[in-house]
Each structure stands twice: as structure tokens, then as C-alpha cells.
Design an enzyme around this catalytic site. Structure first.
Site, PDB file in Angstrom:
ATOM      1  CD  GLU A 133      -2.076   4.185  -1.858  1.00 49.45           C
ATOM      2  OE1 GLU A 133      -1.035   4.872  -1.791  1.00 49.45           O
ATOM      3  OE2 GLU A 133      -2.097   2.949  -1.785  1.00 49.45           O
ATOM      4  CB  CYS A 173      -1.930  -1.203  -1.770  1.00 49.89           C
ATOM      5  SG  CYS A 173      -1.016  -0.070  -2.827  1.00 49.89           S
ATOM      6  CG  HIS A 199      -0.873  -5.201  -3.524  1.00 46.33           C
ATOM      7  ND1 HIS A 199      -1.651  -4.371  -4.302  1.00 46.33           N
ATOM      8  CD2 HIS A 199       0.256  -4.490  -3.229  1.00 46.33           C
ATOM      9  CE1 HIS A 199      -1.036  -3.213  -4.457  1.00 46.33           C
ATOM     10  NE2 HIS A 199       0.125  -3.260  -3.823  1.00 46.33           N
TER      11      HIS A 199
END
Length: 402
Positions: free
Chosen positions: A89, A121, A243
Site C-alpha cells: 500500500e 494491509c 495482522h
């Protein structure tokens, strides 16, 4: 576990830039109690990237490790790469994929497909799932997936303590030697304005409380859906990786489920979660690679988990997309994880003073620069580096031609 589930992660390597900032030093400079960073968000150090390490350079430095260690079996699988996926990103071009640079500068044949994927993400997981589907259709071929990002929020910003930089490279193949990807996953998409970066903005725009809520909501939604699809309970997982924008957030997502399960399961999952975020505590958030840095950390610290151990994987990308899936460990995966090389990278990093960090942070390539030389003033020893902007094109060092 299904007998047909034979595609997954065959090789894996991680790269972090050669500079770090101690979170205690950042806390002192910002007038904050150091415990707020160490205990409150669960971070000890932050990886800091110099100009020589943009997302492409970091991706190259992660991926070359797969080629450096190639034995006969490795080489066959590397030679079989027919698709290169770059997940980021914080890419370097709105049009040209980072994967094109990788294909040119790594020892990969040019007869391949190359492209870039983006969804905050979640991009690393998007790349992994695309690669898995591709190899299921082309079992004699391999896919290189590279997730690379430089997470920057600005000096003195609310997100500054969660910054980080780094890249993860994964070779996806048939009969993988690290972990098989499950053929079941649960996923969810909703338009959430929790984190975004318009193309005219240098740093992301963040609604911190909303982003935290969305993360937790997406974990609950996808995890309970996965359990419903597979008729499993949380006790069936050997470990769960998340994450981790900061390491306490994943722990917060797991906490209600650990409170409701038996003591042995809660103790095991808590222990393995801490092992999984051990490296994230030393690196910070690397966006698309964050979940896979956590997986790498778990496998590096626990090299002897039983074959077919199931590892739950929660992926989240603001905006927002979430997915929960699982991996099944292959026998001998501990010999395939390049933990020693990564440990050497961590040990060799130079610790920045707060003044050095702020000066390095403020170094930028001039806006709309057509020609610019990127000097290695900070003595970056990395193999691949951004060297210059030549007529608007990024030029990298090319070890193949040395």
C-alpha cells in the site's frame, strides 16, 4: 485436513532495513511514559528505512534470500516461477507494478506474469490466495509473493509509535515444505472509513477508535464464520496469528475467546501468540507483511511443532477487508525457515538517536523529480538499493550485473 490440500508456502524470507529506533527513546522525546509504548501497545523497537530502501528495494532484499539458499529442489521450484505478485500500500508508482522491477532484477525468467495488488494491509493475503489458486491450476509452476511496505504517519502524529518498515517474500508451490493453505476461509468486506490515503496525501488519514473497532468486529465476524464452516472450536488450533498494527491489538481480539475456552487451550494460544509477535515488537507495523512476519516469528521461535499443526490466520486491511483462514504445517518446516539470517539482520541494525531518526524521516525524494541521485549517506549495507531517479524512472542496484 483434506488430502487434496497440497499447495502453500514452500519458502519464506524476511527483510528489515538496517536502522531502528528504541521506543523508550521515542517516548522520552514525545513526553510519554515509556510503558505506554512497551505495555500499552506492545512495541519495543521500530524499523526505520532510509531513502535507499523504498518498498521495491526492501522487497528485492527479502526475495533474494530465497535464491541465495537454493539447493537442487529449491532451484527447480524457483525456475518454475511463472507469476510474481507484489503486495503493497506504499508502492512507488501508480501504474507500474513493483513486481515488474522484481522480475527484472531477480534471477527470474522473463516469461512470467507480474502485477501488484492493493487493499491496505490485506494485500499480502490477497497475493497468497491468488497464488494458491494459481498453483492449484498449474501444479508444476511456482508463484513468488512479496509483501513490502514502509508505514509512516508523520513525526509527532498519533500513529508514529506504530510505524515500521520491512518485507516478506514467500514462494508458493505444490507440496510445500513450510505450510499448506487451507481450502476453507471466511472473508468479509465493508466500506469503513477507518484508514485511507488519497493519492494527493503524503501520510494516511486515520480514525484510530473506528479502526480498532473495525479490526475487532472483522475478527469476530470472520473467525466465528470460519468455525461455522469447519465445525471446529478454538481448541483445534495449535496457534493463531493475527495482522498486528501493534501487538496488543491482536491480543485484544483473541482475549474474549481465550476467556471462554479451557485453561490448557488458553495457555497454549497465549504462549504461541507472544512467540508470534516477538519479531513484530522489534519491527513495528509493516502493513501487507505484518501477518506473515508474525507467522515467521512463530515458526522461528517454535521450530518443532507437530506436522499438520493448524495455525489460524487473521488478515485485516482497513477500508475494509478481513479474512480468516488456516495453515497446516509441513514436516520439517523448521529447517526451511531462514531464522538465523533474519536474526543476524536484527542484531546488525544501527540504533538511531531521536535526532538521527527525525533527520532520516524527513529525507525525501523531491516531488516530481525527473533526475535525482540517492546517496547512501547512512551507509546502508543492503544488497539492493534505490540508486537514482533517471528521467522519472527508479533505478536500483543490480547485483546480477556486478
Amino acid at each position: 485436513m483434506s488430502d487434496v490440500m497440497t499447495v502453500g508456502i514452500d519458502q519464506m524470507a524476511v527483510y528489515v532495513p538496517p536502522f531502528k529506533l528504541e521506543m523508550g527513546d521515542l517516548a522520552s522525546a514525545r513526553g510519554v511514559d515509556p510503558k505506554k509504548f512497551e505495555l500499552g501497545i506492545g512495541q519495543d523497537e521500530m524499523a526505520v528505512a532510509p531513502l535507499t530502501q523504498d518498498t521495491v528495494a526492501m522487497g528485492l532484499n527479502a526475495a533474494i534470500q530465497l535464491f541465495d539458499r537454493a539447493d537442487k529442489v529449491d532451484q527447480q521450484r524457483l525456475d518454475a516461477i511463472s507469476l510474481v505478485i507484489f503486495a503493497s500500500e506504499t508502492g512507488v508508482d501508480h501504474s507500474k507494478a513493483g513486481a515488474v522491477f522484481l522480475t527484472d532484477l531477480l534471477p527470474i525468467k522473463q516469461g512470467v506474469r507480474s502485477f501488484e495488488v492493493k487493499q491496505a494491509c490485506y494485500g499480502g493475503t490477497a497475493g497468497l490466495q491468488l497464488a494458491t489458486s494459481y498453483v492449484l491450476q498449474h501444479p508444476e509452476e511456482s508463484v513468488l509473493v512479496v509483501a513490502s511496505d514502509n508505514a509512516k504517519y508523520g513525526l509527532n502524529s498519533g500513529g508514529e509509535p506504530t510505524q515500521g518498515a520491512g518485507a516478506v517474500a514467500m514462494l508458493i508451490s505444490h507440496d510445500p515444505r513450510i505450510a499448506k493453505v487451507s481450502d476453507v476461509s471466511a472473508y468479509h468486506t465493508a466500506d469503513v472509513a477507518d484508514f485511507w490515503r488519497p493519492i494527493d496525501q503524503e501520510y494516511p488519514l486515520v480514525d484510530g477508535p473506528l479502526s480498532k473497532k473495525a479490526y475487532l468486529d472483522f475478527f469476530n465476524d470472520t473467525f466465528t464464520s470460519f468455525l461455522g464452516l469447519t465445525y471446529q472450536t478454538i481448541a483445534d488450533f495449535t496457534a493463531i496469528c493475527c495482522h498486528v498494527p501493534y501487538t496488543k491489538l491482536g491480543a485484544k481480539a483473541l482475549a474474549p475467546y481465550l476467556d471462554d475456552c479451557d485453561e490448557e487451550t488458553a495457555k497454549r494460544l497465549s504462549h504461541y501468540y507472544q512467540q508470534a509477535v516477538s519479531y513484530n515488537r522489534l519491527v513495528g507495523n509493516i502493513y501487507t507483511g505484518s501477518l506473515y512476519l508474525s507467522l515467521f516469528s512463530l515458526l522461528a521461535h517454535e521450530p518443532n511443532l507437530a506436522p499438520d499443526s493448524e495455525i489460524g490466520m487473521f488478515s485485516y486491511g482497513s477500508g475494509a477487508v478481513g479474512e480468516f483462514f488456516s495453515l497446516y504445517l509441513s514436516k520439517g518446516y523448521g529447517q526451511e525457515i531462514q531464522k538465523h539470517r533474519f536474526a543476524e539482520q536484527l542484531t546488525a541494525r544501527n540504533t538511531l538517536t531521536i535526532d538521527e531518526y527525525e533527520a532520516l524521516f524527513e529525507e525525501k525524494i523531491p516531488t516530481k523529480a525527473k533526475d535525482f541521485v540517492v546517496t547512501n549517506d547512512h551507509h546502508d549495507p543492503s544488497e539492493y538499493q534505490l540508486k537514482a531517479i533517471n528521467n522519472g524512472h527508479r533505478v536500483y542496484s543490480n547485483p546480477k550485473k556486478r
